[in-house]
Scaffold this active site. Sequence first.
Site, PDB file in Angstrom:
ATOM      1  N   LYS A  54       0.837  -1.212   0.000  1.00  0.00           N
ATOM      2  CA  LYS A  54       0.000   0.000   0.000  1.00  0.00           C
ATOM      3  C   LYS A  54       0.868   1.257   0.000  1.00  0.00           C
ATOM      4  CE  LYS A  54      -3.853  -2.477   2.015  1.00  0.00           C
ATOM      5  NZ  LYS A  54      -4.833  -2.717   3.069  1.00  0.00           N
ATOM      6  N   GLN A  98      -4.665  -1.661   9.633  1.00  0.00           N
ATOM      7  CA  GLN A  98      -4.661  -2.978   8.991  1.00  0.00           C
ATOM      8  C   GLN A  98      -5.244  -4.030   9.934  1.00  0.00           C
ATOM      9  OE1 GLN A  98      -3.826  -3.317   5.812  1.00  0.00           O
ATOM     10  NE2 GLN A  98      -3.919  -5.539   5.645  1.00  0.00           N
ATOM     11  N   ASP A 121     -11.048   2.925   4.463  1.00  0.00           N
ATOM     12  CA  ASP A 121     -11.422   1.508   4.392  1.00  0.00           C
ATOM     13  C   ASP A 121     -12.939   1.333   4.348  1.00  0.00           C
ATOM     14  OD1 ASP A 121      -9.518  -0.529   4.228  1.00  0.00           O
ATOM     15  OD2 ASP A 121      -8.856  -0.226   6.298  1.00  0.00           O
TER      16      ASP A 121
HETATM   17  N1  LUD Z   1      -7.354  -4.629   6.727  1.00  0.00           N
HETATM   18  C1  LUD Z   1      -7.354  -5.259   4.418  1.00  0.00           C
HETATM   19  N2  LUD Z   1      -6.751  -6.825   6.100  1.00  0.00           N
HETATM   20  C2  LUD Z   1      -6.612  -7.910   5.139  1.00  0.00           C
HETATM   21  N3  LUD Z   1      -2.615  -9.612  -3.146  1.00  0.00           N
HETATM   22  C3  LUD Z   1      -6.189  -6.131   2.471  1.00  0.00           C
HETATM   23  C4  LUD Z   1      -5.237  -7.600   0.720  1.00  0.00           C
HETATM   24  C5  LUD Z   1      -3.856  -6.845  -1.121  1.00  0.00           C
HETATM   25  N4  LUD Z   1      -8.025  -2.514   7.308  1.00  0.00           N
HETATM   26  C6  LUD Z   1      -7.806  -3.421   6.381  1.00  0.00           C
HETATM   27  O1  LUD Z   1      -5.678  -5.071   2.128  1.00  0.00           O
HETATM   28  O2  LUD Z   1      -8.184  -3.707   2.889  1.00  0.00           O
HETATM   29  C7  LUD Z   1      -7.880  -3.995   4.069  1.00  0.00           C
HETATM   30  N5  LUD Z   1      -8.071  -3.102   5.072  1.00  0.00           N
HETATM   31  N6  LUD Z   1      -7.041  -6.240   3.492  1.00  0.00           N
HETATM   32  N7  LUD Z   1      -5.990  -7.347   1.883  1.00  0.00           N
HETATM   33  C8  LUD Z   1      -6.655  -8.368   2.666  1.00  0.00           C
HETATM   34  C9  LUD Z   1      -7.303  -7.647   3.816  1.00  0.00           C
HETATM   35  C10 LUD Z   1      -7.135  -5.565   5.763  1.00  0.00           C
HETATM   36  C11 LUD Z   1      -5.102  -8.883   0.242  1.00  0.00           C
HETATM   37  C12 LUD Z   1      -4.355  -9.145  -0.912  1.00  0.00           C
HETATM   38  C13 LUD Z   1      -3.728  -8.110  -1.582  1.00  0.00           C
HETATM   39  C14 LUD Z   1      -4.596  -6.577   0.012  1.00  0.00           C
HETATM   40  C15 LUD Z   1      -2.899  -8.354  -2.790  1.00  0.00           C
HETATM   41  O3  LUD Z   1      -2.491  -7.424  -3.462  1.00  0.00           O
HETATM   42  C16 LUD Z   1      -1.831  -9.964  -4.278  1.00  0.00           C
HETATM   43  C17 LUD Z   1      -2.720 -10.528  -5.359  1.00  0.00           C
HETATM   44  O4  LUD Z   1      -3.794 -11.072  -5.025  1.00  0.00           O
HETATM   45  O5  LUD Z   1      -2.323 -10.450  -6.526  1.00  0.00           O
HETATM   46  C18 LUD Z   1      -0.800 -10.999  -3.866  1.00  0.00           C
HETATM   47  C19 LUD Z   1       0.153 -10.447  -2.854  1.00  0.00           C
HETATM   48  C20 LUD Z   1       1.236 -11.436  -2.444  1.00  0.00           C
HETATM   49  O6  LUD Z   1       1.294 -11.790  -1.237  1.00  0.00           O
HETATM   50  O7  LUD Z   1       2.024 -11.830  -3.298  1.00  0.00           O
END
Ligand code: LUD
Length: 294
Positions: A54, A98, A121
């Site tokens: 992020k 997070q 969020d």
């Molecule tokens: N908490 C989120 N907790 C978990 N994957 C994310 C997420 C990017 N407050 C709050 O960001 O929005 C949130 N707000 N969350 N998550 C999960 C959740 C939170 C999950 C996956 C990814 C954010 C992401 O970019 C990549 C993909 O799917 O291509 C893979 C990343 C890797 O590990 O290689």
Amino acid sequence: MSAALIDGKAIAATIRGEIRDSVQDLEAHHGRVPGLATVLVGQRKDSETYVRMKKRACAEVGIASFGHELPEDVSQDELLAVVAGLNADPEVHGILVQLPLPDHIDDEAVLAAISLEKDVDGFHPLNIGRLSMKRREPLFVPCTPKGCIELLDRSGIEIAGRNAVVLGRSNIVGLPVAMLLLHRNATLTVCHSRTADLPAMVRQADILVAAVGRPEMVKGDWIKPGAAVIDVGVNAVDDASDPRGYRLVGDVDFEAARAVAGHITPVPGGVGPMTIAMLLQNTLAGFKRSLGAA
Ligand code: LUD
Ligand code: NAP
């Protein structure tokens, strides 16, 4: 025939480009840039990865980011004090705490303490309430659900009048994505761990959103031919052939579903990058709102 791939990584890159252009314009006119504060408690590897991604995305589009790393044993009061400080900071237009938080922290109290105007969020109870009600506008739509709808829209997939099935009812994905689909006039079914016949429900879906956190649970023969499949699941499974010792898979058996579906998102490279792009979009919107109010 094989489904068209919904390339979340490419769509997210396009959106980041749009955001970068807007940020540059606004900076030229106002001499200020949007700011996102990230709050990370403890040392969960996955949370560290997501927060790092992020911050990197902020840098790419010209949004300032302010990282706050707190120890696992931080007290509820200390965490609330950090949030209060960010609420009062005029350089900060978005606050992201997070999740998940350690068990000794009351996450509902923390999320409710974030200023509504900075709740990028969209997890503040008032935002969720507005999101759930007819003709009420939330200030921010939660990032992952918003990203799912954006993927459908940018892929030209009709939502109104179609059968949408959501697997999962969590506060951060299942429930809000269900609300968004309903507001877009889909006919909605929400399934969960007590659903009696999951395959039969999924077979009705013109649009399937899977957010259960169970690796490859949805089988190819559950998919309605031609359906649009949005796979939110990000699950690490052991894989000795991968240098990291694991690989990421979704909640859907991708190869089998791909042979039947009309459109499908991959994991990784589907919803994940969109979550981050929507966070940037929300931060930009919060910044613009603050300029209007100033
Ligand atoms: N908490 C989120 N907790 C978990 N994957 C994310 C997420 C990017 N407050 C709050 O960001 O929005 C949130 N707000 N969350 N998550 C999960 C959740 C939170 C999950 C996956 C990814 C954010 C992401 O970019 C990549 C993909 O799917 O291509 C893979 C990343 C890797 O590990 O290689
Ligand atoms: P969660 O809070 O654990 O919720 C899971 C939901 O799935 C619950 O509603 C649960 O039902 C339901 N469920 C669990 N097992 C089931 C089963 N066997 N059959 C039917 N329903 C079942 O998870 P979450 O936070 O929503 O996350 C779900 C997945 O999405 C995870 O893999 C997570 O990593 C991923 N995720 C990805 C992103 C992204 O940006 N790509 C963002 C957030 C989450 P009950 O309500 O009955 O318990």
